[in-house]
Design a protein around this motif. Structure first.
Motif, mmCIF file in Angstrom:
data_model
loop_
_atom_site.group_PDB
_atom_site.id
_atom_site.type_symbol
_atom_site.label_atom_id
_atom_site.label_comp_id
_atom_site.label_asym_id
_atom_site.label_seq_id
_atom_site.Cartn_x
_atom_site.Cartn_y
_atom_site.Cartn_z
ATOM 1 N N ASP A 495 0.351 -13.391 -3.159
ATOM 2 C CA ASP A 495 0.633 -13.731 -4.556
ATOM 3 C C ASP A 495 0.321 -12.573 -5.487
ATOM 4 O O ASP A 495 1.082 -12.279 -6.422
ATOM 5 C CB ASP A 495 -0.166 -14.963 -4.979
ATOM 6 C CG ASP A 495 0.330 -16.236 -4.317
ATOM 7 O OD1 ASP A 495 1.492 -16.253 -3.876
ATOM 8 O OD2 ASP A 495 -0.446 -17.212 -4.234
ATOM 9 N N VAL A 496 -0.803 -11.908 -5.249
ATOM 10 C CA VAL A 496 -1.160 -10.768 -6.091
ATOM 11 C C VAL A 496 -0.150 -9.637 -5.893
ATOM 12 O O VAL A 496 0.257 -8.973 -6.856
ATOM 13 C CB VAL A 496 -2.587 -10.279 -5.787
ATOM 14 C CG1 VAL A 496 -2.938 -9.067 -6.646
ATOM 15 C CG2 VAL A 496 -3.598 -11.398 -6.029
ATOM 16 N N ARG A 497 0.266 -9.442 -4.648
ATOM 17 C CA ARG A 497 1.249 -8.391 -4.370
ATOM 18 C C ARG A 497 2.561 -8.668 -5.108
ATOM 19 O O ARG A 497 3.190 -7.759 -5.666
ATOM 20 C CB ARG A 497 1.479 -8.280 -2.869
ATOM 21 C CG ARG A 497 2.298 -7.047 -2.471
ATOM 22 C CD ARG A 497 2.175 -6.724 -0.990
ATOM 23 N NE ARG A 497 2.505 -7.843 -0.155
ATOM 24 C CZ ARG A 497 1.629 -8.523 0.583
ATOM 25 N NH1 ARG A 497 0.345 -8.183 0.572
ATOM 26 N NH2 ARG A 497 2.012 -9.543 1.328
ATOM 27 N N THR A 498 2.980 -9.914 -5.157
ATOM 28 C CA THR A 498 4.192 -10.281 -5.886
ATOM 29 C C THR A 498 4.052 -9.966 -7.371
ATOM 30 O O THR A 498 4.992 -9.457 -8.011
ATOM 31 C CB THR A 498 4.496 -11.778 -5.695
ATOM 32 O OG1 THR A 498 4.722 -12.035 -4.307
ATOM 33 C CG2 THR A 498 5.713 -12.202 -6.498
ATOM 34 N N ARG A 499 2.886 -10.234 -7.929
ATOM 35 C CA ARG A 499 2.676 -9.976 -9.358
ATOM 36 C C ARG A 499 2.625 -8.472 -9.635
ATOM 37 O O ARG A 499 3.125 -8.007 -10.657
ATOM 38 C CB ARG A 499 1.385 -10.644 -9.829
ATOM 39 C CG ARG A 499 1.384 -12.156 -9.640
ATOM 40 C CD ARG A 499 0.140 -12.797 -10.202
ATOM 41 N NE ARG A 499 0.254 -12.906 -11.651
ATOM 42 C CZ ARG A 499 -0.773 -12.863 -12.485
ATOM 43 N NH1 ARG A 499 -1.994 -12.659 -12.016
ATOM 44 N NH2 ARG A 499 -0.595 -12.985 -13.779
ATOM 45 N N LEU A 500 2.024 -7.709 -8.734
ATOM 46 C CA LEU A 500 2.010 -6.251 -8.893
ATOM 47 C C LEU A 500 3.432 -5.681 -8.853
ATOM 48 O O LEU A 500 3.780 -4.795 -9.647
ATOM 49 C CB LEU A 500 1.152 -5.617 -7.796
ATOM 50 C CG LEU A 500 -0.369 -5.748 -7.940
ATOM 51 C CD1 LEU A 500 -1.056 -5.348 -6.640
ATOM 52 C CD2 LEU A 500 -0.885 -4.899 -9.095
ATOM 53 N N GLN A 501 4.233 -6.197 -7.953
ATOM 54 C CA GLN A 501 5.612 -5.719 -7.863
ATOM 55 C C GLN A 501 6.385 -6.050 -9.142
ATOM 56 O O GLN A 501 7.165 -5.237 -9.649
ATOM 57 C CB GLN A 501 6.309 -6.357 -6.659
ATOM 58 C CG GLN A 501 7.710 -5.810 -6.392
ATOM 59 C CD GLN A 501 7.690 -4.343 -6.008
ATOM 60 O OE1 GLN A 501 7.126 -3.972 -4.977
ATOM 61 N NE2 GLN A 501 8.276 -3.480 -6.841
#
Length: 510
Positions: A495-501
């Motif tokens: 989820d955090v990776r999706t938000r960073l992207q």
């Protein structure tokens, strides 16, 4: 019933019972240093002692999993049946089965099955006592204590009183202690209640509700409702059992007025975990009497805050009382008193003063920064309020102080999956409370955002992302762009990776 001789099980090793007994203080409540953390606790545990069971008993409306009930009942039946043969395999199966469940959710059904199954009482007692006093893990110990509740507590009163001193086990001790021939159960529960302060006190005082003992009723009213979870859990019991309205009808001393403040404040909160004021039949009478005393005796900030809560409640429920509340709250002494108490080093006093200042619109930023510099640099609530109250000419001072006082290098150790709960994560919590407010100030607080992006605590990283989203990509300095790109390659949470992207792609996160 003649109970059989208890047989120890040496395979279990050091027990939780021995741990608690070793941490009993020479006098006074609680446990000595190190006693609260049980030997079976892991770093992943996020629950305070007794909290998981407490939340389940107070806020879960489901029913026990029948498959787990059947497995645990079958293991218990077999362990008791084979106990006379000293079959350790059957006992070990019971022990491991208990380890895998949350006993509180199954215990009523399992005890009902044990009562109706015709198992040998003596062997059952042996198994129960061994689990309770020699178990190395909390769930088997709880099962043993629950089973001991099938027998007269006079046979194992000392063991229950010892285990009950730890909030993780107080509920099971209290229930078992209630099964005692003759007098004494209520005295034991009262002693237990005085020696615990967390969920254990909540559970025990609930079982003392309605007592006829005037000394116990007075203790519940003045002190017994207070706990380290939330006073709202016991405020209604204190008001009813302790006779709050009748006590206020007389000439209450200062200590009783303080107790009334805490009880009425808890009852007046409409979003609390309990029914609150609507469940207290004499709530309006008690409130009216309390306001009568406040008309001549209101002189402390706790008085102001209680009247403030009561006015908010009265506005919708008892409008005729709002003018009386307003008269007390509009007195000029409160602002000066709050300013003076902002200088206190005592956390509770400072917190009340800060709260009152917020209500009255008294600026607190200088006091907050001074507290962080001189009293407690890891006061997360002070950091939150400082960042929240800072304006464009003050936010840089807050950021500079945070960079000076918070161990940013120790926070930015690399991304992980930590929850950030517990005393070891207090600096991370402070950063957590700062980061959301930085979203209002593009480009301000870069070192704090960088630390958040590299924190092992998931919430820190999410709060840093939130701040950067508030800034907008055009306000990012080059080091932030590079840090976000690096963070994306290292991020372990999907989820955090999706938000960073999404940040890098320029997509809004709202």
């Amino acid at each position: 019933m003649i109970l059989r001789r208890r047989h120890a099980s040496p395979s279990l090793g050091p027990s939780l019972f021995e741990h608690v007994r070793a941490h009993l203080p020479a006098e006074g409540p609680g446990l000595t240093d190190g006693g609260e953390r049980l030997p079976d606790e892991t770093d992943e545990n996020i629950w305070a002692p007794g909290a998981q069971d407490g939340v389940l008993t107070h806020h879960w409306g489901g029913r026990a999993d029948p498959v787990k009930v059947e497995r645990l009942t079958a293991a218990l039946t077999e362990a008791v049946a084979r106990h006379g043969d000293r079959d350790s395999a059957a006992f070990d199966t019971l022990y491991e089965t208990a380890r895998e469940v949350q006993v509180i959710s199954l215990v009523d059904d399992v005890l009902a099955a044990a009562r109706s199954s015709g198992i040998d009482p003596g062997d059952c007692y042996d198994v129960a006592f061994t689990l309770a006093t020699e178990g190395r893990h909390r769930e088997p110990v709880k099962l043993g204590m629950a089973l001991l509740g099938l027998f007269d507590a006079g046979h194992h009163r000392d063991e229950l009183m010892t285990l009950g001193r730890h909030d993780e086990f107080t509920l099971f001790a209290a229930v078992a202690l209630e099964n005692r021939e003759g007098d004494g159960a209520e005295a034991d529960l009262w002693e237990l209640a005085r020696n615990v302060r967390g969920w254990g006190r909540v559970h025990v005082v609930e079982r003392l509700a309605g007592t006829a003992d005037p000394r116990l009723r007075n203790w519940i009213l003045r002190e017994g409702f207070r706990n380290e979870v939330l006073d709202a859990y016991l405020a209604g019991i204190a008001a009813e059992t302790g006779g709050l309205a009748d006590a206020l009808a007389g000439d209450p001393d200062d200590d009783l007025l303080d107790a009334a403040c805490d009880i009425l404040t808890a009852l007046a909160q409409k979003d609390g975990p309990m029914q609150g004021m609507p469940a207290y039949a004499e709530g309006e009478r008690a409130t009216t009497l309390f306001l009568g005393h406040m008309s001549t005796r209101a002189r402390e900030l706790r008085h102001f805050l209680t009247v403030h809560e009561l006015r908010a409640y009265a506005e919708s429920e008892w409008p005729h009382l709002t003018p009386r509340c307003a008269e007390i709250l509009d007195r000029p002494l409160w602002a000066d008193l709050a300013r003076r108490e902002l200088a206190s080093t005592d956390s509770a006093t400072f917190s009340r003063a800060n709260w009152v200042c917020g209500i009255l619109g008294v600026p607190t930023l200088p006091a907050l920064l001074n507290r962080l510099r001189t009293v407690d640099p890891l006061d997360s609530h002070a950091w939150f309020d400082a960042a929240r109250h800072a304006g464009p000419d003050e936010i840089d001072e807050v950021v500079a102080l945070a960079c000076e006082l918070l161990p940013l290098a120790d926070i930015a150790t690399g991304p992980g999956t930590e929850t950030g709960l517990g005393t070891a994560w207090v600096p991370h919590t402070c950063l957590d409370f700062l980061l959301p407010e930085l979203g209002k100030w593009p480009g301000r607080g870069v070192p704090l955002v960088l630390a958040g992006l590299a924190s092992p605590v998931v919430r820190n990283r999410n709060m840093a992302i939130r701040a950067l989203d508030g800034w907008g990509r055009d306000a990012w300095p080059a080091e932030i762009r590079e840090a976000v790109a690096t963070a994306l390659t290292r991020e372990p949470d999907d989820d955090v990776r999706t938000r960073l992207q999404a940040l890098l792609d320029g997509h809004s996160l709202d």
